[in-house]
Write a protein that holds these residues in place. Structure first.
Motif: not given
Length: 304
Positions: A65-76, A175-180
């Motif tokens: 799960x941690x590896x999937x999260x790292x891949x997801x966040x680097x894509x973001x 998981x950094x805060x993002x605002x509209x």
């Protein structure tokens, strides 16, 4: 001139005096902590035990799960950098400047419902119920349930009867805060179909201090009922500042560049079923509306 004699306590009397002092300290009842010092703590239903687990025991470690999260966040993160090269919010500058309407939330599939969180007084022992599903043609959001204003029988809660739906906080990479950012618009635009009940629209913006985390800007939403859709346009200047349901004496305009979430609250004390269908939620630029803030601002210490 002789110095006064210093009286010394024998060791046996000294030990007995220390024992008496400990007995005196144990007999003193501790002072009760006032409720207003605990107002910012998390809610705990009366009668439930406190959770004494440390934070690190609540974390579940999973390598895959941690590896999937790292891949997801680097894509973001990659999408964020590429979007900034194009322009604000990934749009060209000319399109961003001339934009007059923007659809922020639309319900066109099951994934769109995951962006919202439901809550009701059942969490504190009440009897209300709230559910969320797609509409008949899977292109709208259908919010329904039952409202019950009977308070729970816990001996402390006196009022009850509410149901809410709130959008989740947008998050950037890691998981950094993002605002509209709605600073280019001045009106909230909704297309809804209700059952005649009055709702409350809540907008939460980012704040500087932690004790302001419950500050919400609210305004009324009156539904007509019946089978017909209604387009609702509410200027942002009409929203007033509230803190935990109480209107504040000192009002401030809404910060449109740091919007965290939008929510709907029902609490009209009319027990029974309710329903609200939403087609889309967006913002628009109304050039006919030139008001900055609808409520008068008072000076606390005016100059004489």
């Amino acid at each position: 001139m002789s110095l006064p004699k210093i009286s010394r306590i024998p060791p046996s009397n000294l030990l007995s005096s220390i024992h008496d002092l400990r007995w005196l300290l144990c007999s003193i009842t501790p002072l009760a902590v006032p409720r207003r010092t605990l107002i910012q703590s998390g809610y705990r239903r009366p009668g439930q035990p406190r959770e004494d687990k440390p934070p690190w025991q609540k974390i579940r470690f999973d390598l895959s799960k941690g590896l999937e999260g790292i891949k997801k966040h680097f894509k973001l993160m990659k999408d964020e950098f590429s979007g900034r090269l194009v322009g604000p919010e990934g749009k060209p500058m000319i399109e961003h400047m001339l934009e007059q309407n923007r659809v922020v939330w639309e319900f066109r599939g099951p994934d769109s419902l995951q962006e919202w969180t439901l809550s009701c007084d059942r969490e504190i022992g009440g009897q209300s119920e709230i559910y969320l599903k797609l509409g008949r043609n899977n292109d709208t959001c259908f919010l329904y349930g039952t409202l019950c204003s009977a308070p729970p029988k816990d001996g402390e809660t006196r009022y009850s009867g509410y149901c809410t739906m709130r959008s989740n906080q947008p998050l950037a990479s890691f998981d950094r805060k993002k605002h509209h950012d709605w600073s280019s618009f001045n009106t909230l635009h909704l297309r809804i179909r209700g059952d005649g009940r009055p709702w409350m629209i809540n907008i939460a913006a980012e704040t500087y201090f932690t004790h302001q985390k419950d500050d919400i800007y609210s305004y009324f939403l009156y539904t007509r009922g019946g089978p017909y859709w209604q387009d609702v346009k509410i200027p942002f200047s009409k929203f007033f500042l509230t803190h935990r349901g109480r209107i504040q004496d000192e009002q401030h305009p809404l910060w449109l560049d740091k919007i965290n979430s939008v929510g709907f609250t029902l609490g009209d004390k009319a027990d029974g079923p309710f329903q609200l269908e939403i087609d889309f939620i967006g913002v628009c630029k109304d050039y006919a509306h030139t008001e900055n803030f609808a409520y008068e601002l008072y000076k606390r210490n005016p100059e004489v």
